[in-house]
Design a protein around this motif. Structure first.
Motif, PDB file in Angstrom:
ATOM      1  N   VAL A   3      11.247  -2.111   0.134  1.00 51.65           N
ATOM      2  CA  VAL A   3      11.014  -0.558   0.324  1.00 51.65           C
ATOM      3  C   VAL A   3       9.765  -0.379   0.175  1.00 51.65           C
ATOM      4  O   VAL A   3       8.724   0.258   1.056  1.00 51.65           O
ATOM      5  N   LEU A   4       9.226  -0.455  -1.157  1.00 53.59           N
ATOM      6  CA  LEU A   4       7.861  -0.262  -1.505  1.00 53.59           C
ATOM      7  C   LEU A   4       6.846  -1.149  -0.663  1.00 53.59           C
ATOM      8  O   LEU A   4       5.555  -0.585  -0.405  1.00 53.59           O
ATOM      9  N   GLY A   5       7.382  -2.308  -0.320  1.00 57.74           N
ATOM     10  CA  GLY A   5       6.588  -3.043   0.509  1.00 57.74           C
ATOM     11  C   GLY A   5       6.094  -2.800   1.914  1.00 57.74           C
ATOM     12  O   GLY A   5       5.137  -3.114   2.625  1.00 57.74           O
ATOM     13  N   HIS A   6       6.965  -2.154   2.340  1.00 53.92           N
ATOM     14  CA  HIS A   6       7.131  -1.700   3.847  1.00 53.92           C
ATOM     15  C   HIS A   6       6.838  -0.172   3.981  1.00 53.92           C
ATOM     16  O   HIS A   6       6.821   0.243   5.346  1.00 53.92           O
ATOM     17  N   TRP A   7       6.782   0.530   3.114  1.00 48.94           N
ATOM     18  CA  TRP A   7       6.937   2.139   3.538  1.00 48.94           C
ATOM     19  C   TRP A   7       5.195   2.552   3.917  1.00 48.94           C
ATOM     20  O   TRP A   7       5.279   3.778   4.105  1.00 48.94           O
ATOM     21  N   ASN A   8       4.430   1.737   3.906  1.00 53.32           N
ATOM     22  CA  ASN A   8       3.226   1.934   4.395  1.00 53.32           C
ATOM     23  C   ASN A   8       2.369   3.063   3.467  1.00 53.32           C
ATOM     24  O   ASN A   8       1.589   3.922   3.925  1.00 53.32           O
ATOM     25  N   HIS A   9       2.760   2.860   2.237  1.00 55.14           N
ATOM     26  CA  HIS A   9       2.155   3.964   1.245  1.00 55.14           C
ATOM     27  C   HIS A   9       1.799   3.177   0.074  1.00 55.14           C
ATOM     28  O   HIS A   9       2.336   2.254  -0.401  1.00 55.14           O
ATOM     29  N   ASP A  10       0.539   3.658  -0.579  1.00 51.60           N
ATOM     30  CA  ASP A  10      -0.231   2.817  -1.520  1.00 51.60           C
ATOM     31  C   ASP A  10       0.365   3.336  -2.929  1.00 51.60           C
ATOM     32  O   ASP A  10      -0.151   4.488  -3.296  1.00 51.60           O
ATOM     33  N   LEU A  11       0.838   2.553  -3.794  1.00 52.25           N
ATOM     34  CA  LEU A  11       0.968   2.927  -5.164  1.00 52.25           C
ATOM     35  C   LEU A  11      -0.257   2.818  -6.213  1.00 52.25           C
ATOM     36  O   LEU A  11      -0.374   3.050  -7.117  1.00 52.25           O
ATOM     37  N   ALA A  12      -1.079   1.919  -5.581  1.00 53.70           N
ATOM     38  CA  ALA A  12      -2.509   1.606  -6.321  1.00 53.70           C
ATOM     39  C   ALA A  12      -3.613   2.074  -5.456  1.00 53.70           C
ATOM     40  O   ALA A  12      -4.715   1.471  -5.257  1.00 53.70           O
ATOM     41  N   ALA A  13      -3.535   3.372  -4.545  1.00 52.52           N
ATOM     42  CA  ALA A  13      -4.691   3.714  -4.059  1.00 52.52           C
ATOM     43  C   ALA A  13      -6.081   4.153  -4.910  1.00 52.52           C
ATOM     44  O   ALA A  13      -6.084   4.511  -6.172  1.00 52.52           O
ATOM     45  N   GLY A  14      -6.818   3.401  -4.355  1.00 53.53           N
ATOM     46  CA  GLY A  14      -8.338   3.485  -4.918  1.00 53.53           C
ATOM     47  C   GLY A  14      -8.638   2.284  -5.995  1.00 53.53           C
ATOM     48  O   GLY A  14      -9.472   2.282  -6.555  1.00 53.53           O
TER      49      GLY A  14
ATOM     50  N   TRP B 220      -1.533  -5.025 -10.127  1.00 56.22           N
ATOM     51  CA  TRP B 220       0.001  -5.419 -10.018  1.00 56.22           C
ATOM     52  C   TRP B 220       0.661  -4.673  -8.909  1.00 56.22           C
ATOM     53  O   TRP B 220       1.631  -5.044  -8.686  1.00 56.22           O
ATOM     54  N   LEU B 221       0.282  -3.425  -8.922  1.00 57.48           N
ATOM     55  CA  LEU B 221       0.858  -2.477  -7.772  1.00 57.48           C
ATOM     56  C   LEU B 221       0.519  -2.494  -6.526  1.00 57.48           C
ATOM     57  O   LEU B 221       0.764  -1.931  -5.416  1.00 57.48           O
ATOM     58  N   GLY B 222      -0.643  -3.570  -6.227  1.00 54.52           N
ATOM     59  CA  GLY B 222      -1.220  -3.655  -4.781  1.00 54.52           C
ATOM     60  C   GLY B 222      -0.320  -4.398  -3.755  1.00 54.52           C
ATOM     61  O   GLY B 222      -0.681  -4.706  -2.739  1.00 54.52           O
ATOM     62  N   PHE B 223       1.022  -4.838  -4.231  1.00 57.64           N
ATOM     63  CA  PHE B 223       1.875  -5.586  -3.298  1.00 57.64           C
ATOM     64  C   PHE B 223       2.036  -4.635  -2.226  1.00 57.64           C
ATOM     65  O   PHE B 223       2.339  -5.176  -0.948  1.00 57.64           O
ATOM     66  N   CYS B 224       2.033  -3.280  -2.396  1.00 54.80           N
ATOM     67  CA  CYS B 224       2.253  -2.502  -1.217  1.00 54.80           C
ATOM     68  C   CYS B 224       1.305  -2.507  -0.180  1.00 54.80           C
ATOM     69  O   CYS B 224       1.565  -2.858   1.050  1.00 54.80           O
ATOM     70  N   HIS B 225      -0.203  -2.646  -0.610  1.00 51.42           N
ATOM     71  CA  HIS B 225      -1.076  -2.894   0.301  1.00 51.42           C
ATOM     72  C   HIS B 225      -1.107  -4.287   0.993  1.00 51.42           C
ATOM     73  O   HIS B 225      -1.346  -4.566   2.037  1.00 51.42           O
ATOM     74  N   ARG B 226      -0.639  -5.262   0.076  1.00 51.41           N
ATOM     75  CA  ARG B 226      -0.927  -6.712   0.493  1.00 51.41           C
ATOM     76  C   ARG B 226       0.075  -6.985   1.490  1.00 51.41           C
ATOM     77  O   ARG B 226      -0.345  -7.832   2.456  1.00 51.41           O
ATOM     78  N   HIS B 227       1.188  -6.442   1.456  1.00 49.34           N
ATOM     79  CA  HIS B 227       2.182  -6.696   2.496  1.00 49.34           C
ATOM     80  C   HIS B 227       1.949  -5.847   3.871  1.00 49.34           C
ATOM     81  O   HIS B 227       2.140  -6.305   4.924  1.00 49.34           O
TER      82      HIS B 227
END
Length: 238
Positions: free
Chosen positions: A183-194, A200-207
């Motif tokens: 869910v966090l990898g596909h929701w198109n929102h960044d947990l590590a914005a900036g 380590w939370l950049g997987f949201c952006h990477r996927h």
């Protein structure tokens, strides 16, 4: 352990239990993602480029994947009743944590290898293209893939169960961890914005970047396999 024995008592109970379990994970994970985005007002990774009726189609395809996952429980039920696999009901907290960690690492490796295979030209054209129709993925994209891809990803549990009698809680936590990360990898929102996409939370952006670029970033939460096999995308931000 009576619950385990009941779930594996007949193939249809195993199928029904699996179907309900994965349906709950899918919709529960998706709606949790929607609630978190609304509550914390996270920044979108990329502008939405959704196709017509995208979410409706993702839900329809995902329910087919849920059905496949449930069907994959039937061989497990048979192996359990025949004594080929065993499920533990006793484990210390440390043993349980170790088992969960092992299953998590195996899931990451299995996903990377499966995902890499699915990006082979033939498999991508015939199978994986369906998931990549969601150029901008949503919370409902998590199980939105071809039935063969569902078979491949759902097979993650077979080898561990054949090799070791994992505790039933560790086995249950594997798909729970998987859906939360998906869910966090596909929701198109960044947990590590900036921050760097290597955070380590950049997987949201990477996927999300993987959905845009298609090639590269075949791992999910961990970067180790992409770095090891030189498949990580260098772009910091899309």
């Amino acid at each position: 352990m009576e619950i385990v024995q009941f779930i594996f008592s007949t193939w249809w109970i195993t199928f029904l239990g699996g179907f309900l379990f994965f349906t709950f994970l899918y919709f529960g994970g998706a709606f949790l993602g929607l609630l978190l985005k609304k509550k914390f007002k996270l920044a979108a990774i990329s502008p939405y480029r959704n196709y017509s009726q995208q979410v409706k189609k993702e839900i329809k395809i995902s329910l087919l994947s849920v059905t496949v996952f449930a069907l994959e429980g039937i061989p497990v039920q048979w192996a359990y009743t025949q004594g080929y696999i065993h499920i533990s009901e006793q484990a210390s907290i440390w043993a349980l944590c170790l088992q969960v960690s092992i299953l998590f690492l195996w899931n990451e490796l299995h996903f990377y290898l499966s995902h890499y295979l699915l990006h082979h030209r033939w498999f991508f054209k015939k199978v994986h293209y369906l998931h990549h129709q969601s150029t901008t993925p949503t919370e409902f994209s998590t199980y939105s893939f071809h039935w063969f891809e569902a078979v491949l990803l759902g097979s993650v549990i077979y080898l561990p169960m054949l090799l070791y009698p994992f505790h039933y809680l560790a086995l249950l936590l594997l798909p729970v961890m998987s859906i939360l990360l998906n869910v966090l990898g596909h929701w198109n929102h960044d947990l590590a914005a900036g921050k760097s996409s290597q955070h380590w939370l950049g997987f949201c952006h990477r996927h999300s970047l993987h959905h845009q670029k298609v090639r590269g970033n075949y791992g999910f939460f961990l970067q180790i396999f992409d770095k090891l096999f030189n498949t990580n995308l260098k772009n910091e931000r899309a």
